[in-house]
Write a protein that holds these residues in place. Structure first.
Motif, PDB file in Angstrom:
ATOM      1  N   PHE A  29       0.840  -1.183   0.000  1.00 43.45           N
ATOM      2  CA  PHE A  29       0.000   0.000   0.000  1.00 43.45           C
ATOM      3  C   PHE A  29       0.880   1.240   0.000  1.00 43.45           C
ATOM      4  O   PHE A  29       1.793   1.367   0.815  1.00 43.45           O
ATOM      5  N   CYS A  30       0.573   2.145  -0.936  1.00 43.87           N
ATOM      6  CA  CYS A  30       1.367   3.352  -1.109  1.00 43.87           C
ATOM      7  C   CYS A  30       0.495   4.588  -1.007  1.00 43.87           C
ATOM      8  O   CYS A  30      -0.703   4.546  -1.260  1.00 43.87           O
ATOM      9  N   GLY A  31       1.126   5.687  -0.640  1.00 41.40           N
ATOM     10  CA  GLY A  31       0.422   6.957  -0.531  1.00 41.40           C
ATOM     11  C   GLY A  31       0.958   7.968  -1.518  1.00 41.40           C
ATOM     12  O   GLY A  31       2.055   7.810  -2.053  1.00 41.40           O
ATOM     13  N   THR A  32       0.183   9.007  -1.736  1.00 45.54           N
ATOM     14  CA  THR A  32       0.581  10.045  -2.684  1.00 45.54           C
ATOM     15  C   THR A  32       0.985  11.340  -1.992  1.00 45.54           C
ATOM     16  O   THR A  32       1.289  12.316  -2.650  1.00 45.54           O
ATOM     17  N   TRP A  33       0.989  11.347  -0.653  1.00 42.67           N
ATOM     18  CA  TRP A  33       1.400  12.544   0.058  1.00 42.67           C
ATOM     19  C   TRP A  33       2.917  12.601   0.064  1.00 42.67           C
ATOM     20  O   TRP A  33       3.602  11.584  -0.056  1.00 42.67           O
ATOM     21  N   PRO A  34       3.475  13.823   0.176  1.00 37.90           N
ATOM     22  CA  PRO A  34       4.921  14.017  -0.028  1.00 37.90           C
ATOM     23  C   PRO A  34       5.840  13.083   0.761  1.00 37.90           C
ATOM     24  O   PRO A  34       6.806  12.571   0.206  1.00 37.90           O
ATOM     25  N   LYS A  35       5.586  12.836   2.043  1.00 37.19           N
ATOM     26  CA  LYS A  35       6.488  11.988   2.829  1.00 37.19           C
ATOM     27  C   LYS A  35       6.449  10.531   2.395  1.00 37.19           C
ATOM     28  O   LYS A  35       7.395   9.790   2.633  1.00 37.19           O
ATOM     29  N   ALA A  36       5.362  10.091   1.768  1.00 35.79           N
ATOM     30  CA  ALA A  36       5.224   8.687   1.373  1.00 35.79           C
ATOM     31  C   ALA A  36       5.768   8.402  -0.018  1.00 35.79           C
ATOM     32  O   ALA A  36       6.182   7.282  -0.305  1.00 35.79           O
ATOM     33  N   VAL A  37       5.790   9.394  -0.878  1.00 33.57           N
ATOM     34  CA  VAL A  37       6.119   9.164  -2.288  1.00 33.57           C
ATOM     35  C   VAL A  37       7.502   8.557  -2.470  1.00 33.57           C
ATOM     36  O   VAL A  37       7.665   7.561  -3.172  1.00 33.57           O
ATOM     37  N   GLU A  38       8.517   9.110  -1.836  1.00 34.34           N
ATOM     38  CA  GLU A  38       9.877   8.610  -2.026  1.00 34.34           C
ATOM     39  C   GLU A  38      10.019   7.176  -1.517  1.00 34.34           C
ATOM     40  O   GLU A  38      10.596   6.315  -2.187  1.00 34.34           O
ATOM     41  N   ALA A  39       9.474   6.901  -0.338  1.00 31.51           N
ATOM     42  CA  ALA A  39       9.551   5.545   0.223  1.00 31.51           C
ATOM     43  C   ALA A  39       8.804   4.548  -0.654  1.00 31.51           C
ATOM     44  O   ALA A  39       9.245   3.417  -0.842  1.00 31.51           O
ATOM     45  N   CYS A  40       7.672   4.971  -1.202  1.00 29.99           N
ATOM     46  CA  CYS A  40       6.890   4.077  -2.063  1.00 29.99           C
ATOM     47  C   CYS A  40       7.610   3.807  -3.381  1.00 29.99           C
ATOM     48  O   CYS A  40       7.575   2.685  -3.887  1.00 29.99           O
ATOM     49  N   ARG A  41       8.274   4.802  -3.916  1.00 26.69           N
ATOM     50  CA  ARG A  41       9.051   4.586  -5.144  1.00 26.69           C
ATOM     51  C   ARG A  41      10.186   3.598  -4.896  1.00 26.69           C
ATOM     52  O   ARG A  41      10.483   2.761  -5.746  1.00 26.69           O
ATOM     53  N   ALA A  42      10.809   3.696  -3.743  1.00 26.21           N
ATOM     54  CA  ALA A  42      11.868   2.744  -3.402  1.00 26.21           C
ATOM     55  C   ALA A  42      11.291   1.338  -3.303  1.00 26.21           C
ATOM     56  O   ALA A  42      11.915   0.370  -3.752  1.00 26.21           O
ATOM     57  N   MET A  43      10.094   1.205  -2.735  1.00 24.92           N
ATOM     58  CA  MET A  43       9.429  -0.101  -2.637  1.00 24.92           C
ATOM     59  C   MET A  43       9.107  -0.640  -4.024  1.00 24.92           C
ATOM     60  O   MET A  43       9.199  -1.844  -4.253  1.00 24.92           O
ATOM     61  N   ASP A  44       8.712   0.238  -4.948  1.00 28.21           N
ATOM     62  CA  ASP A  44       8.417  -0.200  -6.316  1.00 28.21           C
ATOM     63  C   ASP A  44       9.615  -0.933  -6.911  1.00 28.21           C
ATOM     64  O   ASP A  44       9.467  -2.005  -7.500  1.00 28.21           O
ATOM     65  N   ALA A  45      10.792  -0.359  -6.744  1.00 30.44           N
ATOM     66  CA  ALA A  45      12.000  -0.968  -7.303  1.00 30.44           C
ATOM     67  C   ALA A  45      12.286  -2.315  -6.648  1.00 30.44           C
ATOM     68  O   ALA A  45      12.577  -3.304  -7.332  1.00 30.44           O
TER      69      ALA A  45
END
Length: 112
Positions: A29-45
């Motif tokens: 589960f990912c979020g689109t708010w600023p603090k979550a975006v970078e961590a979620c992109r790292a999870m994508d990879a």
């Protein structure tokens, strides 16, 4: 080539993916708010690499918490990113926060 990571656009699509999938589902589960975006992109990879490594041992579903609020509530997700391993519709394990490839591999190996 990496396996496809499903990205449902709404609650019903998430449920459809779960109903059509045999075997474990890794919903992250990912979020689109600023603090979550970078961590979620790292999870994508990381998840992309692991879907290739693990082959058909699980199906990955990247879930936007805003677009799919019902699964987010159902699985008790309160922060992003959160990984939830689902078997037969039930959460069997979850982990809140970003994970390295090694941490994610340990999470999967412990619960698959």
């Amino acid at each position: 080539m990496a396996r496809r990571v499903h990205q449902p656009l709404e609650n019903q699509e998430f449920d459809f993916i779960l109903s059509m999938t045999t075997g474990p589902v890794l919903a992250y589960f990912c979020g689109t708010w600023p603090k979550a975006v970078e961590a979620c992109r790292a999870m994508d990879a990381v998840v992309g690499e692991l879907t290739e490594e693990y082959g058909t041992r699980f199906t990955a579903v990247r879930t936007d918490m805003t677009r799919c609020p019902e699964p987010t509530r159902r699985y008790g997700v309160t922060g992003a990113p959160t990984a939830v391993l689902i078997k037969d519709g039930e959460a069997v394990a979850s982990q809140v926060g970003p994970m390295t490839r090694e941490e994610f591999r340990a999470f999967l190996d412990a619960h698959l």
